[in-house]
Motif scaffolding. Structure first.
Motif, short mmCIF file in Angstrom:
data_model
loop_
_atom_site.label_atom_id
_atom_site.label_comp_id
_atom_site.label_asym_id
_atom_site.label_seq_id
_atom_site.Cartn_x
_atom_site.Cartn_y
_atom_site.Cartn_z
N SER A 1 0.80 -1.23 0.00
CA SER A 1 0.00 0.00 0.00
C SER A 1 0.83 1.28 0.00
CB SER A 1 -0.93 0.01 1.21
OG SER A 1 -0.18 0.06 2.42
N GLY B 1 -5.90 -1.63 2.29
CA GLY B 1 -5.94 -0.19 2.14
C GLY B 1 -6.44 0.48 3.40
N LEU C 1 -2.66 -1.09 -3.95
CA LEU C 1 -3.81 -1.85 -3.47
C LEU C 1 -4.31 -2.82 -4.54
CD1 LEU C 1 -5.92 0.77 -1.48
CD2 LEU C 1 -4.01 -0.66 -0.72
#
Length: 241
Positions: free
Chosen positions: A13, A68, A75
């Motif tokens: 992420s 996320g 993501l």
């Protein structure tokens, strides 16, 4: 599901890639550059760590992944890899909020018990959520992540700030009892896994969905043209007859 002892975890992420494998008491972890490289390096790293741990994909009790909020590309990478691996090996998935992983890393590394987790959202904004491990237990509660300007972030008295948004926006953030520059790591996700499993957070491979807090980061050509036209009209004095 019974207590899981064979787990694969990964997070893409942020600009850092984090992967870890747990096989009972054995824990193997790797961290390195992520970003655009994550899509090409994640699978080979997973294969190597599983081999080093003496595990095949089908041996896993679950695949843990950071859902996320975070980088859109990161993501999508994490969710697509998690979905593909889980579907192919018939292994359940355990999604983890990246802000919760940040708070857990601050708790584990620094003893922070009340944490405002913040991740750089780019575009002069940050993602934020609050976690109270004293009041809400090992998952810190279920605070909904927010998308904020740095100056809009509120930090309760006595709470800590943690995350990579400190490096980007530190002077613009509210005071805090302590500040910890930490990332959402795969090892933090593994520590969270028992409580998440107990809470029934397992999902099938078809539900490897990203958590998008910002729905849109790009504009169409027409939208950009309209914005430019509106800006020009705002600064151009009207003509007189």
């Amino acid at each position: 599901m019974p207590t899981a002892s064979r787990l694969l975890a990964f997070d893409t992420s942020t600009e850092h890639l984090s992967v870890a494998v747990q096989n009972g008491e054995q824990l193997l972890a790797h961290s390195g550059a992520g970003g655009a490289q994550a899509s090409t390096t994640l699978l080979p790293l997973i294969q190597q760590l599983l081999a080093d741990a003496g595990l095949a994909l089908a041996d896993l009790d679950a695949i843990v992944f950071g859902r996320g909020p975070g980088s859109f590309t990161g993501l999508r990478t994490a969710c697509s890899v998690a979905q593909g691996l889980a579907f192919g090996a018939n292994v359940p998935l355990l999604p983890v909020d990246t802000l919760l992983a940040v708070a857990e890393e601050a708790r584990h590394a620094f003893g922070a018990r009340q944490v405002v987790a913040v991740l750089d959202a780019r575009m002069d904004q940050l993602y934020a959520a609050r976690y109270d491990f004293d009041a809400a237990g090992p998952l810190g509660g279920d605070d909904e992540p927010l998308l904020l300007a740095p100056e809009a972030l509120e930090v309760p008295a006595g709470w800590s700030l943690a995350g990579n948004a400190l490096a980007a926006y530190g002077p613009r953030l509210a005071p805090a009892t302590a500040r910890h520059e930490v990332l959402p790591t795969a090892t933090a996700m593994l520590r969270l896994a028992p409580a998440l499993l107990a809470a029934g957070r397992i999902v099938p491979s078809a539900q490897a969905w990203p958590l998008y807090v910002r729905d849109k980061v790009a504009q169409t050509t027409e939208e950009r043209a309209a914005i430019k036209a509106a800006a020009a009209a705002a600064v151009t004095p009207p003509t007189t007859a």
